[in-house]
Design a protein around this motif. Structure first.
Motif, mmCIF file in Angstrom:
data_model
loop_
_atom_site.group_PDB
_atom_site.id
_atom_site.type_symbol
_atom_site.label_atom_id
_atom_site.label_comp_id
_atom_site.label_asym_id
_atom_site.label_seq_id
_atom_site.Cartn_x
_atom_site.Cartn_y
_atom_site.Cartn_z
ATOM 1 N N THR A 4 -30.684 -49.434 27.854
ATOM 2 C CA THR A 4 -31.522 -50.607 27.604
ATOM 3 C C THR A 4 -32.993 -50.354 27.897
ATOM 4 O O THR A 4 -33.851 -51.012 27.342
ATOM 5 N N SER A 5 -33.279 -49.380 28.739
ATOM 6 C CA SER A 5 -34.680 -49.113 29.054
ATOM 7 C C SER A 5 -35.401 -48.427 27.897
ATOM 8 O O SER A 5 -36.591 -48.613 27.707
ATOM 9 N N THR A 6 -34.647 -47.630 27.098
ATOM 10 C CA THR A 6 -35.279 -46.924 25.982
ATOM 11 C C THR A 6 -34.753 -47.375 24.632
ATOM 12 O O THR A 6 -35.333 -47.062 23.610
ATOM 13 N N GLY A 7 -33.641 -48.081 24.632
ATOM 14 C CA GLY A 7 -33.010 -48.469 23.376
ATOM 15 C C GLY A 7 -32.265 -47.310 22.727
ATOM 16 O O GLY A 7 -31.761 -47.432 21.625
ATOM 17 N N ALA A 8 -32.190 -46.176 23.406
ATOM 18 C CA ALA A 8 -31.536 -44.992 22.848
ATOM 19 C C ALA A 8 -30.017 -45.135 22.941
ATOM 20 O O ALA A 8 -29.487 -45.661 23.914
ATOM 21 N N GLU A 9 -29.369 -44.651 21.904
ATOM 22 C CA GLU A 9 -27.909 -44.671 21.889
ATOM 23 C C GLU A 9 -27.379 -43.370 22.463
ATOM 24 O O GLU A 9 -28.027 -42.332 22.364
ATOM 25 N N THR A 10 -26.189 -43.434 23.023
ATOM 26 C CA THR A 10 -25.552 -42.209 23.476
ATOM 27 C C THR A 10 -25.032 -41.454 22.262
ATOM 28 O O THR A 10 -24.903 -42.005 21.162
ATOM 29 N N ALA A 11 -24.719 -40.185 22.461
ATOM 30 C CA ALA A 11 -24.165 -39.373 21.371
ATOM 31 C C ALA A 11 -22.859 -39.975 20.871
ATOM 32 O O ALA A 11 -22.592 -39.988 19.669
ATOM 33 N N ALA A 12 -22.054 -40.506 21.782
ATOM 34 C CA ALA A 12 -20.776 -41.103 21.379
ATOM 35 C C ALA A 12 -20.995 -42.318 20.485
ATOM 36 O O ALA A 12 -20.282 -42.515 19.506
ATOM 37 N N GLU A 13 -21.984 -43.141 20.805
ATOM 38 C CA GLU A 13 -22.269 -44.312 19.972
ATOM 39 C C GLU A 13 -22.761 -43.895 18.590
ATOM 40 O O GLU A 13 -22.366 -44.466 17.582
#
Length: 122
Positions: A4-13
């Motif tokens: 939530t701090s960067t809006g970045a998704e994990t590799a799994a997502e």
């Protein structure tokens, strides 16, 4: 889980949303580690699918304790993992057959949904 701090998704997502880039990388990796004519490569990828389905069946038998000699030897999480292996193997086999695997798959899913869900209201 999205950071939530960067809006970045994990590799799994990212892979869950579109697994095809990863499937393509797996296909490339497998192809680089073999020296087979194309027809044999396709045949072996499809045969590998049968092996994975057998492992999924074995996990179900183990999760339900249906082998008296082994008892309950697997969990339902093992079944989930084996089913994932079946799906991945099928996707790699499809990618081996055609570089347009994502489009072929999407069109097929649509045809199946139209045929199966007709009149279902969804």
């Amino acid at each position: 889980m999205t950071d939530t701090s960067t809006g970045a998704e994990t590799a799994a997502e990212t892979t869950a949303q579109d697994p095809w880039p990863t499937i393509s990388r797996l296909h490339t990796w497998l192809t680089a580690h073999q020296d087979l004519p194309r027809n044999e490569e396709i045949l072996l990828r499809v045969l590998k699918l049968s092996e994975e389905v057998g492992e999924a069946a074995q996990a179900v038998i183990g999760a339900t304790g249906q082998n008296p000699r082994k008892g309950t030897s697997h969990t339902w999480q093992d079944v989930e993992a084996e089913l994932c292996d079946v799906v991945i193997t099928a996707m790699v086999a499809l990618r081996t057959l055609t570089p347009e695997a994502p489009e072929v798959f999407a069109r097929h899913v649509e045809r199946v949904a139209e045929r199966s869900l007709e009149g279902f209201g969804g």
